[in-house]
Design a protein around this motif. Sequence first.
Motif, PDB file in Angstrom:
ATOM      1  N   LEU A  66      20.869  16.268 -61.267  1.00 49.22           N
ATOM      2  CA  LEU A  66      19.799  16.173 -60.273  1.00 49.22           C
ATOM      3  C   LEU A  66      20.326  15.883 -58.866  1.00 49.22           C
ATOM      4  O   LEU A  66      19.922  16.511 -57.901  1.00 49.22           O
ATOM      5  CB  LEU A  66      18.792  15.088 -60.667  1.00 49.22           C
ATOM      6  CG  LEU A  66      17.903  15.385 -61.871  1.00 49.22           C
ATOM      7  CD1 LEU A  66      16.885  14.267 -62.047  1.00 49.22           C
ATOM      8  CD2 LEU A  66      17.175  16.716 -61.711  1.00 49.22           C
ATOM      9  N   LYS A  67      21.245  14.914 -58.774  1.00 50.76           N
ATOM     10  CA  LYS A  67      21.745  14.538 -57.449  1.00 50.76           C
ATOM     11  C   LYS A  67      22.471  15.724 -56.799  1.00 50.76           C
ATOM     12  O   LYS A  67      22.324  15.967 -55.593  1.00 50.76           O
ATOM     13  CB  LYS A  67      22.662  13.319 -57.596  1.00 50.76           C
ATOM     14  CG  LYS A  67      23.561  13.005 -56.414  1.00 50.76           C
ATOM     15  CD  LYS A  67      22.787  12.617 -55.170  1.00 50.76           C
ATOM     16  CE  LYS A  67      23.667  11.946 -54.130  1.00 50.76           C
ATOM     17  NZ  LYS A  67      24.791  12.743 -53.668  1.00 50.76           N
TER      18      LYS A  67
ATOM     19  N   VAL B  69      20.007  17.836 -55.273  1.00 47.65           N
ATOM     20  CA  VAL B  69      19.509  17.291 -53.999  1.00 47.65           C
ATOM     21  C   VAL B  69      20.514  17.615 -52.887  1.00 47.65           C
ATOM     22  O   VAL B  69      20.138  18.046 -51.789  1.00 47.65           O
ATOM     23  CB  VAL B  69      19.264  15.765 -54.095  1.00 47.65           C
ATOM     24  CG1 VAL B  69      18.899  15.185 -52.732  1.00 47.65           C
ATOM     25  CG2 VAL B  69      18.173  15.462 -55.120  1.00 47.65           C
TER      26      VAL B  69
ATOM     27  N   THR C  17      16.182  10.024 -56.400  1.00 43.87           N
ATOM     28  CA  THR C  17      16.590  10.893 -57.493  1.00 43.87           C
ATOM     29  C   THR C  17      17.447  10.102 -58.475  1.00 43.87           C
ATOM     30  O   THR C  17      17.495   8.876 -58.429  1.00 43.87           O
ATOM     31  CB  THR C  17      17.344  12.121 -56.938  1.00 43.87           C
ATOM     32  OG1 THR C  17      17.566  13.050 -57.996  1.00 43.87           O
ATOM     33  CG2 THR C  17      18.683  11.745 -56.309  1.00 43.87           C
ATOM     34  N   SER C  18      18.110  10.801 -59.359  1.00 41.81           N
ATOM     35  CA  SER C  18      18.979  10.171 -60.329  1.00 41.81           C
ATOM     36  C   SER C  18      20.263  10.989 -60.364  1.00 41.81           C
ATOM     37  O   SER C  18      20.241  12.177 -60.026  1.00 41.81           O
ATOM     38  CB  SER C  18      18.254  10.203 -61.673  1.00 41.81           C
ATOM     39  OG  SER C  18      19.114   9.845 -62.693  1.00 41.81           O
TER      40      SER C  18
ATOM     41  N   TYR D 196      12.487  13.149 -57.158  1.00 41.23           N
ATOM     42  CA  TYR D 196      13.042  14.246 -57.966  1.00 41.23           C
ATOM     43  C   TYR D 196      13.766  13.551 -59.110  1.00 41.23           C
ATOM     44  O   TYR D 196      14.946  13.236 -59.017  1.00 41.23           O
ATOM     45  CB  TYR D 196      13.986  15.046 -57.063  1.00 41.23           C
ATOM     46  CG  TYR D 196      14.581  16.307 -57.642  1.00 41.23           C
ATOM     47  CD1 TYR D 196      13.788  17.387 -58.012  1.00 41.23           C
ATOM     48  CD2 TYR D 196      15.968  16.435 -57.771  1.00 41.23           C
ATOM     49  CE1 TYR D 196      14.349  18.550 -58.503  1.00 41.23           C
ATOM     50  CE2 TYR D 196      16.536  17.601 -58.258  1.00 41.23           C
ATOM     51  CZ  TYR D 196      15.719  18.658 -58.620  1.00 41.23           C
ATOM     52  OH  TYR D 196      16.281  19.816 -59.100  1.00 41.23           O
ATOM     53  N   MET D 197      13.000  13.241 -60.136  1.00 37.98           N
ATOM     54  CA  MET D 197      13.460  12.248 -61.102  1.00 37.98           C
ATOM     55  C   MET D 197      13.326  12.725 -62.539  1.00 37.98           C
ATOM     56  O   MET D 197      12.440  13.501 -62.861  1.00 37.98           O
ATOM     57  CB  MET D 197      12.577  10.985 -61.008  1.00 37.98           C
ATOM     58  CG  MET D 197      12.346  10.428 -59.640  1.00 37.98           C
ATOM     59  SD  MET D 197      13.517   9.190 -59.157  1.00 37.98           S
ATOM     60  CE  MET D 197      13.229   7.816 -60.228  1.00 37.98           C
TER      61      MET D 197
ATOM     62  N   SER E 235      19.978  13.939 -65.212  1.00 39.70           N
ATOM     63  CA  SER E 235      18.886  13.679 -66.142  1.00 39.70           C
ATOM     64  C   SER E 235      19.348  14.146 -67.516  1.00 39.70           C
ATOM     65  O   SER E 235      20.207  15.015 -67.636  1.00 39.70           O
ATOM     66  CB  SER E 235      17.609  14.396 -65.706  1.00 39.70           C
ATOM     67  OG  SER E 235      17.568  15.696 -66.223  1.00 39.70           O
TER      68      SER E 235
ATOM     69  N   GLY F 152      11.683  17.818 -62.032  1.00 40.89           N
ATOM     70  CA  GLY F 152      13.144  17.857 -62.112  1.00 40.89           C
ATOM     71  C   GLY F 152      13.699  19.202 -62.557  1.00 40.89           C
ATOM     72  O   GLY F 152      14.903  19.453 -62.457  1.00 40.89           O
TER      73      GLY F 152
END
Length: 650
Positions: A198-199, A202, A185-186, A138-139, A189, A164
């Motif tokens: 993003l995190k 998650v 993930t990151s 999920y990037m 983004s 994403g």
Amino acid sequence: MSEMKRYPVDPEFAAKAHIDNAKYLAMYEQSIKDPDAFWGEHGKRLDWFGPYSRVKHTSFDPHNVDIRWFEDGTLNAAYNCLDRHLEQRGDQVAIIWEGDDPSESEKISYRDLHERVCRLANALKAEGVEKGDVVTLYMPMIPEAAVAMLACARLGAVHSVVFGGFSPEALANRIEGAASRLVITSDYSRRGGKVVPLKANVDEALADPAAARYCKKVVVVKRTDDELAWHDHRDLWYHEITVKASIECPAEELNAEDPLFILYTSGSTGKPKGLEHTTGGYLVYASMTHEYVFDYREGDIYWCTADVGWVTGHSYIVYGPLANGATTLMFEGVPSYPDNSRFGRVIEKHRVNQFYTAPTAIRALMQQGEEVLGDADLSSLRLLGSVGEPINPEAWEWYHRVVGQGRCPIVDTWWQTETGGIMITPLPGATATKPGSATRPFFGVQPALVDKQGNELEGAVEGNLVIKDSWPGQSRSIWGDHERFVQTYFSTFKGYYTTGDGARRDEEGYYWITGRVDDVLNVSGHRMGTAEIESALVAHPAVAEAAVVGYPHSVKGQGIYVYVTLQAGFEQSDELMKALRHWVRREIGPIASPDLIQFAPGMPKTRSGKIMRRILRKIAEDDFSSLGDTSTLADPSVVDDLIAKRLNRW
Ligand code: PRX
């Protein structure tokens, strides 16, 4: 009429191209007459650990759908994308990364990419990832996305990239559906100057016990210095686990039919399905189409603007180009940031030779006028590509004139998540083009048009687009649900692969894709099921019933038109409309956000209670002169009310 316009192949281009028309015709014929010999030969474009002795073993019989290519060969996709290039082109740039912020860019050589992939593969191994495990990515569009895909491939782990822009809810469903044990993930983004957490998404997805049951680790790439919530038992920093990992990691010897990845996509019914692609056939097909369709030559700089969250990013940013030892550009941003000239600036900055984008982006630029790319030097461009949705002839002409400066051939490439690679397309040195037509099939692809009963139609005609026989890049199954795969693609028209698209064939045998014939929308090139949006809407407490249809949209191709009947006790209001829009964004993601929401006291239904979508579609299209027979409706008067309150008026 612009449809009649024809652009012949430039003889100078043809003279240098991989494939001219005579070669196309001869190779195409061989590919159909003797697929074993044809693909047996072209399979050699990859490096195999153990050679294959069998090439094609496929059946479209609905009682026994079975698709295998090169089935006794062994190989590794990451080895083919990296290791085999090291001797010859270790120092050549593999990935040019262009950040959202124009001051940020990076060039990564094949040697460097190989090292990064090995480090991450070792780090994942240390976390217990093994062959056959599903890893969810999920990037954002950062090099680590490609590194992560290749690291999985190196181990024989199966990646499942989730775009994403999907919501935590959609992510949770996909983690659960694939029983994925680790997410990469990151922290954030960056797109168009905005940050997306993003995190945090998650974390929210893993608050769902159904997803958390499978996923025990989250690897986080640090993209910004912003604060982050952290769970010590579960979260790992990418830079910490990779820095201590070895740069030696042997590539796992995999069978050609071992899965390489799954990728979720929407259908006309039910939840999104995880299409499964395997290693050998997929890579042969992705690399061969990349070379021939884009006429890729040694030293070229190639740019595909897709996101790795979609199949285009898989086949034509990562696997195809890297298997060919190409230099592939990866762009984190959007065409309108910092301003609308960005695409032009990137082409100029990196001297891009092939540029591959979507009609929606072309139309958005076109609206800004001929000067939109500023004074960017576009002289490096040799070829333009289009993908994801039908390109209208006006947008084609504009692309050709303004971006291609009248000099570059355009390849309008038709294909699908299911097909793995490009299926119908011009070859730039071989095929005269007509704006709006995807033209002719690639090698090994046998398109046909059938009527509703499945009878094959001959000559210049319109019908349902099907494919008669297998090609190496074809998806093999739906992850964990082979029966659904058979039902969806092989049961409607027996003996064929059903694409779900309609098409017209002209006198010259060229195909013109007319769009989906099922309840799937294509919004800005993003594929979405109307059923998915409807089920999100009816989950809202105020909604009794919802029906979703598409309508023509000047930039997005299709817009999302929603009809909602409210539960008793709820009043229609602007606030409620906003709330519903927000609700869908939260349930699915911003790409599913409804454009128009019409409150409808009643839906047009048959006496047996089935919603007549045809009527709703017509009203959404503002074309209610030909509604057909409405007398069979349970309550014909609802139609007048819907027409009176319609929202899309020309
Ligand atoms: O309707 C067709 C449309 O996009 C659908 C596939 O969507 P997806 O699986 O997300 O893959 C998109 C990228 C390959 C098709 O069923 N489509 C794709 N390319 C074209 C197109 N429609 C017309 N012309 C195209 N070139």
